[in-house]
Design an enzyme around this catalytic site. Structure first.
Site: not given
Ligand code: IPM
Ligand code: MG
Length: 355
Positions: A251, A247, A191, A143, A223
């Site tokens: 959701d 983020d 990751k 970001y 993942d």
């Protein structure tokens, strides 16, 4: 309980409607627990671009800095989406606000409401009792990493993921602290099989782990975590992760509870703390008095708990929210079949009255 100053930043879309309901809840708490609240409204997002050409004006920043807490609605406007001409975007206001207020940690609790289990698209027996908190890093990673942009011919674009050891340390430490206070389990999501930043996360988290022998730590690739959140949500107690992964995963986690309209969040750091629902500005519903105000009202509960260390005030809001859900005084996104949905303001009135 004294004087408190709250900066109110409704933002765009449904922001003003839902924040108005949270303000009713805060007023009710103030009456019950004897707070004198001063609200200062300020502009942010598309509405600030329209008014002064800047999605996070200096004046808004001053209002936030001079307040004890910020109550924030949502940002985003379809006029700016998919518009390559837009020079400044509402989301930049949110990012600037997070950065300037030093809000490096975003706490997103995911809890189920027993009477809403039927709303979850997942099987009851999987989601029942799920209760975890995602500690999302909020001022680093993709970001904010530079360089970001396009090559001159326009055919190449790049974002940069950057994390320093100290940025990782402070957020991981928070993750360990919450895990120690909760059920003692921390999942570090990264990751590390691909990304250098993730390897630094893992290395740093391992060092900090030594200071928290009571916390059981596991390391999980993002993942795999995305799968496990849906498959076995009760597996998790505290998740700590970088900005973009947090983020996306939060959701995803919202479907466990049955509606994105239920999840609150607290952003904390070096400046004034900020409280906001995790959902967006839902422009299709703006002005229709149909949006679910509960995520924002629960954000106000988090405000009392985190900014004013008043667990009782927070609990009073939570009890009233639970009652509205039990009594089906709820908006259309969570109203059961055959029950007439209440409007945004009716839900807000009911909750305020029951505080
Ligand atoms: C969130 C939102 C924001 C984010 C957007 C609006 C920039 O999705 O708070 O989760 O990506 O952080
Ligand atoms: Mg998001």
């Amino acid at each position: 309980m004294g004087k408190i100053n709250i900066a109110v930043l409704p933002g765009d879309g449904i922001g003003p409607e839902i924040v108005a309901q949270a303000v009713k809840a805060v007023d009710a708490v103030a009456k019950k627990f004897d707070y004198q609240v001063t609200y200062t409204h300020a502009l942010v997002g598309a509405s600030a671009i329209d008014a002064v050409g800047d999605p996070y004006p200096d004046q808004t920043h001053q209002v936030c800095m001079n307040s004890d807490a910020v109550l924030f609605g949502a940002i985003g406007d379809p006029r700016f989406d998919n518009n390559p001409e837009a020079k400044v975007r509402p989301e930049q206001g949110l990012l600037a606000m997070r950065k300037k207020l030093g809000l490096y940690a975003n706490l997103r609790p995911v809890e189920t409401f027993p009477s809403l289990l039927h709303r979850s698209p997942l099987r009851h027996d999987l989601v029942e009792g799920a209760d975890f908190i995602c500690v999302r890093e909020l001022t680093g990673g993709l970001y904010f990493g530079r360089p970001q942009g396009r090559s001159e011919d326009g055919n190449t674009a790049y974002d940069t993921c950057v994390y320093t050891r100290s940025e990782i340390e402070r957020i991981c430490r928070l993750g360990f602290e919450y895990a120690a206070q909760r059920r003692g389990k921390l999942t570090v999501v990264d990751k590390a099989n691909v990304l250098a930043t993730s390897r630094l996360w893992r290395e740093t988290a391992k060092q900090i782990a030594a200071e928290y022998p009571s916390v059981e730590v596991e390391y999980m690739f993002v993942d795999n975590a995305a799968m496990k959140i849906i498959q076995q949500p009760r597996h998790f107690d505290v998740i700590v992760t970088e900005n973009m992964f947090g983020d996306i995963l939060t959701d995803e986690a919202s479907v466990i509870t049955g509606s994105l309209g239920l999840l609150p969040s607290a952003s904390i750091g070096t400046g004034t703390s900020l409280f906001e629902p995790i959902h967006g500005s839902y422009p299709q519903a703006a002005g229709k008095n149909i949006a679910n105000p509960i995520a924002t009202i629960l954000s106000a509960a988090m405000m009392f708990e985190y900014a004013f260390a008043d667990a009782e005030a927070g609990a009073a809001i939570r009890r009233a929210v639970n009652l509205s859900i039990e009594k089906n005084i709820v908006t259309e996104d969570i109203a059961p079949a055959g029950v007439k949905p209440s409007s945004t303001s009716e839900v807000g009135d009911f909750i305020a009255a029951n505080i």
